[in-house]
Design a protein around this motif. Structure first.
Motif, PDB file in Angstrom:
ATOM      1  N   ALA A  52       0.831  -1.210   0.000  1.00 18.11           N
ATOM      2  CA  ALA A  52       0.000   0.000   0.000  1.00 18.11           C
ATOM      3  C   ALA A  52       0.864   1.257   0.000  1.00 18.11           C
ATOM      4  N   SER A  53       2.113   1.092   0.400  1.00 19.26           N
ATOM      5  CA  SER A  53       3.082   2.188   0.373  1.00 19.26           C
ATOM      6  C   SER A  53       4.402   1.628  -0.147  1.00 19.26           C
ATOM      7  N   GLY A  54       5.394   2.490  -0.316  1.00 17.10           N
ATOM      8  CA  GLY A  54       6.705   2.019  -0.746  1.00 17.10           C
ATOM      9  C   GLY A  54       6.902   2.031  -2.251  1.00 17.10           C
TER      10      GLY A  54
ATOM     11  N   ALA B 163       2.277   0.965  -6.779  1.00 15.89           N
ATOM     12  CA  ALA B 163       1.401   0.888  -7.953  1.00 15.89           C
ATOM     13  C   ALA B 163       0.567  -0.386  -7.929  1.00 15.89           C
ATOM     14  N   TYR B 164       1.083  -1.416  -7.240  1.00 20.68           N
ATOM     15  CA  TYR B 164       0.365  -2.693  -7.170  1.00 20.68           C
ATOM     16  C   TYR B 164      -0.781  -2.670  -6.158  1.00 20.68           C
ATOM     17  N   ALA B 165      -0.899  -1.610  -5.373  1.00 21.43           N
ATOM     18  CA  ALA B 165      -1.912  -1.581  -4.314  1.00 21.43           C
ATOM     19  C   ALA B 165      -3.325  -1.723  -4.859  1.00 21.43           C
TER      20      ALA B 165
ATOM     21  N   THR C 232       9.831  -3.716 -12.612  1.00 18.37           N
ATOM     22  CA  THR C 232       8.495  -3.438 -12.106  1.00 18.37           C
ATOM     23  C   THR C 232       8.093  -2.025 -12.554  1.00 18.37           C
ATOM     24  N   PRO C 233       6.830  -1.601 -12.358  1.00 17.52           N
ATOM     25  CA  PRO C 233       6.319  -0.408 -13.030  1.00 17.52           C
ATOM     26  C   PRO C 233       7.147   0.872 -12.877  1.00 17.52           C
ATOM     27  N   LYS C 234       7.584   1.179 -11.663  1.00 16.19           N
ATOM     28  CA  LYS C 234       8.301   2.438 -11.458  1.00 16.19           C
ATOM     29  C   LYS C 234       9.555   2.521 -12.328  1.00 16.19           C
TER      30      LYS C 234
ATOM     31  N   SER D 236      -7.376  -0.807 -16.191  1.00 19.03           N
ATOM     32  CA  SER D 236      -6.088  -1.201 -15.610  1.00 19.03           C
ATOM     33  C   SER D 236      -5.929  -2.721 -15.602  1.00 19.03           C
ATOM     34  N   ASN D 237      -4.807  -3.209 -16.161  1.00 18.84           N
ATOM     35  CA  ASN D 237      -4.593  -4.654 -16.113  1.00 18.84           C
ATOM     36  C   ASN D 237      -4.290  -5.130 -14.699  1.00 18.84           C
ATOM     37  N   PHE D 238      -3.916  -4.222 -13.796  1.00 22.69           N
ATOM     38  CA  PHE D 238      -3.743  -4.602 -12.399  1.00 22.69           C
ATOM     39  C   PHE D 238      -5.100  -4.930 -11.769  1.00 22.69           C
ATOM     40  N   ASN D 239      -6.129  -4.155 -12.112  1.00 20.68           N
ATOM     41  CA  ASN D 239      -7.459  -4.448 -11.581  1.00 20.68           C
ATOM     42  C   ASN D 239      -8.034  -5.711 -12.207  1.00 20.68           C
ATOM     43  N   VAL D 240      -7.740  -5.918 -13.475  1.00 26.70           N
ATOM     44  CA  VAL D 240      -8.130  -7.180 -14.123  1.00 26.70           C
ATOM     45  C   VAL D 240      -7.451  -8.346 -13.411  1.00 26.70           C
ATOM     46  N   TYR D 241      -6.175  -8.183 -13.109  1.00 17.93           N
ATOM     47  CA  TYR D 241      -5.403  -9.214 -12.404  1.00 17.93           C
ATOM     48  C   TYR D 241      -6.006  -9.491 -11.021  1.00 17.93           C
ATOM     49  N   GLY D 242      -6.331  -8.424 -10.288  1.00 17.09           N
ATOM     50  CA  GLY D 242      -6.946  -8.606  -8.975  1.00 17.09           C
ATOM     51  C   GLY D 242      -8.260  -9.352  -9.066  1.00 17.09           C
TER      52      GLY D 242
END
Length: 400
Positions: free
Chosen positions: A39-41, A45-47, A232-234, A314-320
């Motif tokens: 959620a931080s760090g 972006a993965y949060a 990773t994204p950053k 977002s493909n991250f939300n699709v992944y979730g």
């Protein structure tokens, strides 16, 4: 007659109760699942993945839960820091007494708790990483990774380069952990005996480094005309921006973890990312092709109701969404036997499971000797606005 009826009822109740089996974290009304998230760090972006998963469980609970039991997804921030992951996972297992851990995010965080969870015989289910050590039932039987193997993905890129850019001079940017090292090993395996001549430079970075500018300069100065980013994204976004600033125009390949439109390409500037190459295994819910797709419609309805602030594309939300969908499938298969052993048994006996947002033709099958969840991929290329498919579905062996 009354006595006989009472006796019969008592026997029935006893038999029914005997059919139910519970380990810590499970009961007639609840299934406790634990997760650490960044959620931080540096990997925050993965949060959004975890937010989508929490929203999915809210939807399932509103529908009555899984086999009548509510799923209690307990999430703690570990800031993508392995020592914090250890602390929070111990809290989940020893204090919260979860039945299993689910989708701990990141390679290094999962490495930090793998031996602990296996010693406790707590399922480390669908770990959010594709490093080889998370699909190793012989040494870590309680661990299952979800992501496609980084080694396999790297090999696919190597074979693609040999076929499409046989004279390329390759520069490799990689994260200095199991993620980056597996990708590098896979790339070299795909290139075979040509790897030594084609790879002109390698440059690693630590996840905590503020920038990777010096690494990009090193690769450019080495004469590379093809850049492979195992990141990773950053850092992927930083690499795309820096390449553009330098006026450098290599063929640029990024791994699946870093091909998010929202987390990588938009921060880097979509115009700078045009031509970028990667792989995928899920549908783009905003793609015109899928506008009447039932799985996509269910996802869009879910996002509108349960995660309205989330980016639908977002493909991250699709992944979730798909990882949560698969967890619910496993819990359904468990029935009333909610023991850790049965959770593992069901997760390692998936048979052509179809998830609503997997690409057509891709299903999920596992076995007690094959823990790999995702074994099929498709090459994709960014056109400046959306990702477009390149070729057909590729198997884990790297063949179409």
């Amino acid at each position: 007659m009354v006595t006989a009826s009472a006796l019969a009822w008592a026997i029935f109740c006893s038999s029914a109760a005997a059919e139910k089996k519970y380990d810590p974290g499970a009961s007639d009304t609840e299934i406790k699942v634990g997760q650490t998230i960044p959620a931080s760090g540096p990997a925050s972006a993965y949060a959004t993945i975890a937010k989508a998963q929490a929203a999915y469980m809210k939807m399932i609970n509103d529908q009555g839960g899984v086999n009548g039991r509510k799923v209690n997804l307990i999430q703690y921030d570990d800031a993508y820091s392995p020592p914090k992951t250890v602390e929070q996972v111990r809290r989940l297992v020893e204090s919260d007494e979860v039945l299993l851990t689910f989708q701990i995010i990141g390679t290094a965080p999962n490495v930090a708790v793998q031996k602990y969870l296996n010693s406790k015989k707590v399922p480390q289910l669908f770990a959010a990483t594709g490093a080889a050590r998370f699909t190793d039932p012989k040494h870590f039987p309680w661990t299952m990774g979800f992501n496609p193997s980084y080694l396999v993905e790297g090999r696919i890129y190597g074979q693609y380069i040999l076929k499409t850019y046989p004279n390329a001079k390759i520069g490799v940017l990689y994260q200095n952990d199991d993620l980056g090292k597996d990708y590098l090993a896979g790339l070299k395996a795909g290139l075979g005996d040509k790897a030594a001549n084609m790879i002109v430079a390698e440059s690693s970075y630590e996840i905590t480094e503020p920038t990777i500018d010096s690494q990009i300069l090193k690769l450019k100065d080495a004469g590379a005309d093809l850049l492979f980013s195992a990141s990773t994204p950053k850092q992927a976004a930083q690499a795309i921006r820096k390449v553009a600033e330098l006026g450098w125009h290599p063929v640029h390949i990024v791994d699946i973890n870093a091909n998010s439109l929202t987390a990588t390409l938009k921060p880097a500037g979509p115009e700078n990312a045009k031509g970028l190459i990667s792989v995928n295994y899920v549908k783009d819910p905003l793609e015109e092709t899928y506008k009447n797709d039932p799985g996509v419609q269910r996802y869009l309805d879910f996002m509108a109701k349960y995660y309205p602030d989330g980016d639908k594309g977002s493909n991250f939300n699709v992944y979730g969404y798909i990882t949560a969908e698969l967890l619910v499938q496993v819990l359904k298969q468990c029935g009333d036997d909610l023991t850790r052993e049965n959770v593992l048994k069901q997760a390692t006996n998936l048979n052509h499971v179809e998830l609503g947002l997997l690409l057509p033709g891709i299903t999920i099958s596992t076995s007690p000797t094959d823990y790999r969840v995702n074994k099929q991929l498709q090459m994709i290329q960014f056109d400046g606005e959306r990702w477009q498919n390149l070729g057909g579905i590729i198997t884990a062996e790297g063949t179409e």
